[in-house]
Design a protein around this motif. Structure first.
Motif, PDB file in Angstrom:
ATOM      1  N   ALA A  84      25.870  20.671   7.998  1.00 25.18           N
ATOM      2  CA  ALA A  84      25.238  20.969   9.290  1.00 25.18           C
ATOM      3  C   ALA A  84      24.301  22.149   9.100  1.00 25.18           C
ATOM      4  CB  ALA A  84      26.282  21.293  10.355  1.00 25.18           C
ATOM      5  N   SER A  91      35.908  21.072   9.073  1.00 23.85           N
ATOM      6  CA  SER A  91      36.131  20.105  10.139  1.00 23.85           C
ATOM      7  C   SER A  91      37.450  19.384   9.925  1.00 23.85           C
ATOM      8  CB  SER A  91      34.979  19.090  10.172  1.00 23.85           C
ATOM      9  OG  SER A  91      35.163  18.152  11.203  1.00 23.85           O
ATOM     10  N   THR A  95      33.034  13.939  10.922  1.00 24.52           N
ATOM     11  CA  THR A  95      31.863  14.320  11.707  1.00 24.52           C
ATOM     12  C   THR A  95      32.197  15.574  12.501  1.00 24.52           C
ATOM     13  OG1 THR A  95      32.531  12.924  13.572  1.00 24.52           O
ATOM     14  CG2 THR A  95      31.044  11.931  11.950  1.00 24.52           C
ATOM     15  N   THR A  98      30.091  16.890  18.802  1.00 23.38           N
ATOM     16  CA  THR A  98      28.756  17.074  19.363  1.00 23.38           C
ATOM     17  C   THR A  98      28.852  17.884  20.643  1.00 23.38           C
ATOM     18  OG1 THR A  98      28.918  14.989  20.557  1.00 23.38           O
ATOM     19  CG2 THR A  98      27.847  14.931  18.402  1.00 23.38           C
ATOM     20  N   VAL A  99      27.881  18.713  20.825  1.00 23.79           N
ATOM     21  CA  VAL A  99      27.816  19.519  22.034  1.00 23.79           C
ATOM     22  C   VAL A  99      26.907  18.779  22.995  1.00 23.79           C
ATOM     23  CG1 VAL A  99      27.117  21.731  23.002  1.00 23.79           C
ATOM     24  CG2 VAL A  99      28.135  21.630  20.724  1.00 23.79           C
ATOM     25  N   GLY A 100      27.450  18.404  24.123  1.00 24.44           N
ATOM     26  CA  GLY A 100      26.662  17.665  25.100  1.00 24.44           C
ATOM     27  C   GLY A 100      25.610  18.537  25.752  1.00 24.44           C
TER      28      GLY A 100
END
Length: 136
Positions: A84, A91, A95, A98-100
């Motif tokens: 990233a 992690s 994956t 995700t930050v919305g």
């Protein structure tokens, strides 16, 4: 024989401990831990590796040492190191969460003076001046 930076990373990890590419973008590593060794997975493509070592580090050896450091510091519940933004993030899965982003949010580019007052708004600039610095 000249090895690619990706092949060099895999070979160095394999020399450090045991490492093998199991599928494109995944390296399984038997990383050192407090209890001996444990299996972890590096989730990163060769292109992402080129970005990590070339952009963030600029030095292949230093970047490889950073990967080893990250893998050695994974917590017990973290089985993955996922690429990233020019680094590997610990992690619990392959994956990262995700930050919305709220599609209803709007932002704008502004220029402020030293007191924090808005003195110029990008939306107010004539089209031909966009990309140039605002006049004072």
């Amino acid at each position: 024989m000249h090895r690619s930076p990706w092949d060099r990373l895999v070979a160095e990890l394999d020399t450090w401990t045991a490492a093998v590419v199991t599928e494109p973008g995944r390296i399984e590593v038997s990383a050192p831990s407090r209890d001996g060794h444990r299996d972890v997975v590096v989730v990163m493509t060769p292109e992402e590796w080129d970005d990590m070592w070339g952009v963030a580090w600029g030095d292949l050896d230093a970047a490889i040492e950073e990967v080893k450091r990250i893998l050695g510091r994974l917590q017990r519940h973290e089985r993955y190191a996922v690429y990233a933004q020019y680094t590997l993030e610990p992690s619990t899965g392959p994956t990262l969460p995700t930050v919305g982003i709220d599609p209803g949010l709007r932002g704008e580019w502004t220029v402020q003076d030293r007191d924090g007052r808005v003195v110029s708004r990008f939306r107010d600039w004539p089209t031909e001046e966009r990309g140039r610095r605002p006049r004072r």
